[in-house]
Design an enzyme around this catalytic site. Structure first.
Site, PDB file in Angstrom:
ATOM      1  N   ASP A 104       0.796  -1.227   0.000  1.00 54.58           N
ATOM      2  CA  ASP A 104       0.000   0.000   0.000  1.00 54.58           C
ATOM      3  C   ASP A 104       0.830   1.278   0.000  1.00 54.58           C
ATOM      4  OD1 ASP A 104       1.048   0.030   2.586  1.00 54.58           O
ATOM      5  OD2 ASP A 104      -0.797  -0.719   3.489  1.00 54.58           O
ATOM      6  N   GLU A 126      -0.544  -9.004  -1.484  1.00 55.69           N
ATOM      7  CA  GLU A 126      -1.111  -8.514  -0.223  1.00 55.69           C
ATOM      8  C   GLU A 126      -2.301  -7.592  -0.492  1.00 55.69           C
ATOM      9  OE1 GLU A 126       1.053  -7.492   3.877  1.00 55.69           O
ATOM     10  OE2 GLU A 126       0.692  -5.686   2.703  1.00 55.69           O
ATOM     11  N   GLU A 140      -2.243   5.086   3.346  1.00 51.41           N
ATOM     12  CA  GLU A 140      -2.203   3.694   2.901  1.00 51.41           C
ATOM     13  C   GLU A 140      -3.583   3.102   2.600  1.00 51.41           C
ATOM     14  OE1 GLU A 140       1.593   4.509   5.078  1.00 51.41           O
ATOM     15  OE2 GLU A 140      -0.531   4.928   5.432  1.00 51.41           O
ATOM     16  N   HIS A 217       6.700   4.369  14.158  1.00 53.55           N
ATOM     17  CA  HIS A 217       7.080   5.179  12.999  1.00 53.55           C
ATOM     18  C   HIS A 217       5.895   5.761  12.223  1.00 53.55           C
ATOM     19  CE1 HIS A 217       5.899   1.570  10.779  1.00 53.55           C
ATOM     20  NE2 HIS A 217       5.851   2.323   9.701  1.00 53.55           N
ATOM     21  N   ARG A 219       2.977   7.672  10.400  1.00 54.73           N
ATOM     22  CA  ARG A 219       2.783   9.111  10.226  1.00 54.73           C
ATOM     23  C   ARG A 219       1.744   9.667  11.194  1.00 54.73           C
ATOM     24  NH1 ARG A 219       3.851  12.680   5.937  1.00 54.73           N
ATOM     25  NH2 ARG A 219       4.759  10.938   4.786  1.00 54.73           N
ATOM     26  N   HIS A 250      13.178   4.193  13.633  1.00 50.30           N
ATOM     27  CA  HIS A 250      12.925   4.305  12.203  1.00 50.30           C
ATOM     28  C   HIS A 250      14.010   5.157  11.552  1.00 50.30           C
ATOM     29  CE1 HIS A 250      10.534   5.390   8.527  1.00 50.30           C
ATOM     30  NE2 HIS A 250      10.156   4.151   8.679  1.00 50.30           N
TER      31      HIS A 250
END
Length: 400
Positions: A104, A126, A140, A217, A219, A250
């Site tokens: 994604d 996926e 995503e 990590h 957003r 990250h």
């Protein structure tokens, strides 16, 4: 769903932009390389830079075509436009038969759009994950839905993902359940000699303390949520001196700075920065508990029977929640600490053996997803009959 086979091998563009894509695409590429009809070409977009090469190297792979990395920009529209232009240019340079994208990411979206607009069949590895909230995870969730609309073949990792695609009105014959390729990848990487030799792995094994693996990590967690996660980890480290907390930061400097500032100086907290995939897989195989906002790590932990605290408000990895392997705890400090204390009190620690099968079925795969994905591509392109799908143990038992 067949087509006229071309002379020689079919050239297939495997688009990879980020570390997770490299991890999950590697088993597919390795299996495509075994097919007499396939010429898989790894095309890297540069979205995550050199770390992608490190992951590919872990599996004995390398980029065949490295596109110009996107210019630094905080604008998602600009990143999407840059990647789309680069992938489109690549697809114009040769006779391709298909485009394979994974997951994604912005690279996956750009690859799928470029493939579709070039009249090439797009294979989505996926496929079918859904959180149900278009804005979370952002962007995503929107990427998944858009990729689905232009894909010719949807390789769903689970039955639930397949059901999501059916709800979207996508044709059943174009959907196949394969299991998740991350299960193939994490076990393979954890067994590698490079993982065993890694200094961080050796250090944690010498310490001998039970390991808690932490990552953050996403957003939507930037800023205050990650600071709350860090405060929870700090509190847990003070309560449990007998544990080692491995906080794998990250690569994003903003995220890494926040994490390291909050946790630096605590005696039983290790802050190694970004950890290469092979040693990370081995460390995960020896952990007691995972605290993460990562989708992929939720799946990887299941390969080793690990309990996972998911520091998000929702997750598209529903299967782990259903089997009570994962718990959605959000980012409130008190909730994270309470859930961790509950899990640590349970006597279900990991076996610490990459080769030891877990005593219950893994809801995400059986380690043969890459093989099924490659076989599905062969079916799409007219080289084989439709392969058998993965049937999770609980599904097979219910239909026996």
């Amino acid at each position: 769903m067949t087509s006229q086979a071309m002379h020689g091998r079919d050239r297939i563009a495997c688009i990879i932009g980020t570390r997770p894509e490299a991890v999950k695409m590697a088993p597919v590429v390795l299996e495509l390389c075994k097919q007499p009809w396939a010429d898989p070409v790894i095309v890297t977009t540069g979205q995550h830079g050199p770390v992608v090469e490190e992951v590919l190297d872990c599996f004995g792979l390398r980029a065949d075509i490295a596109l110009t990395p996107p210019r630094p920009s905080r604008s998602l529209p600009m990143l999407t436009a840059q990647l789309l232009q680069e992938v489109d240019g690549c697809l114009r340079t040769s006779q391709w038969r298909a485009v394979v994208v994974q997951g994604d990411t912005t690279s996956a979206l750009a690859g799928s759009l470029a493939g579709f607009l070039s009249a090439l069949p797009v294979v989505h590895v996926e496929a079918g994950l859904r959180s149900g909230n278009l804005r979370n995870p952002f962007p995503e969730e929107a990427h998944r839905r858009m990729i689905a609309q232009v894909s010719a073949l949807h390789l769903a990792p689970t039955r639930l993902a397949e059901a999501n695609l059916q709800k979207d009105g996508l044709p059943g014959e174009a959907t196949m359940v394969t299991g998740n390729t991350v299960i193939d990848a994490v076990v393979l990487a954890g067994r590698s000699p490079a993982a065993a030799r890694d200094p961080l792995v050796r250090r944690t094994e010498e310490l001998g303390a039970p390991l808690v693996v932490v990552t953050a990590h996403r957003r939507e967690n930037w800023g205050a949520p990650i600071r709350r996660i860090c405060r929870a980890v700090a509190e847990l480290s003070r309560r449990h001196r007998e544990l080692t907390f491995l906080v794998a930061a990250h690569m994003n400097p903003v995220v890494r700075s926040t994490v390291e500032t909050a946790l630096r100086g605590l005696p039983n907290v290790l802050l190694p920065g970004p950890v290469a995939y092979a040693p990370f897989s081995r460390l995960l195989s020896r952990a007691r508990l995972v605290i993460t906002d990562s989708g992929g790590i939720q799946e990887e932990a299941a390969a080793f029977g690990l309990p996972v605290l998911v520091t998000r408000e929702n997750t598209e990895r529903i299967e782990g929640l259903q089997q009570r392997m994962a718990r959605l705890v959000g980012t409130r400090e008190t909730d994270i600490v309470a859930a961790a204390e509950d899990e640590l009190a349970r006597d279900h620690r990991n076996t610490g053996d990459c080769d030891q099968p877990q005593p219950y079925p893994n809801p995400y795969g059986d380690g043969r997803a890459g093989e099924r994905c490659a076989a599905a591509c062969g079916w799409l392109l007219g080289h084989a009959s439709r392969p058998a799908e993965w049937q999770p143990a609980e599904f097979a038992d219910a239909h026996a």
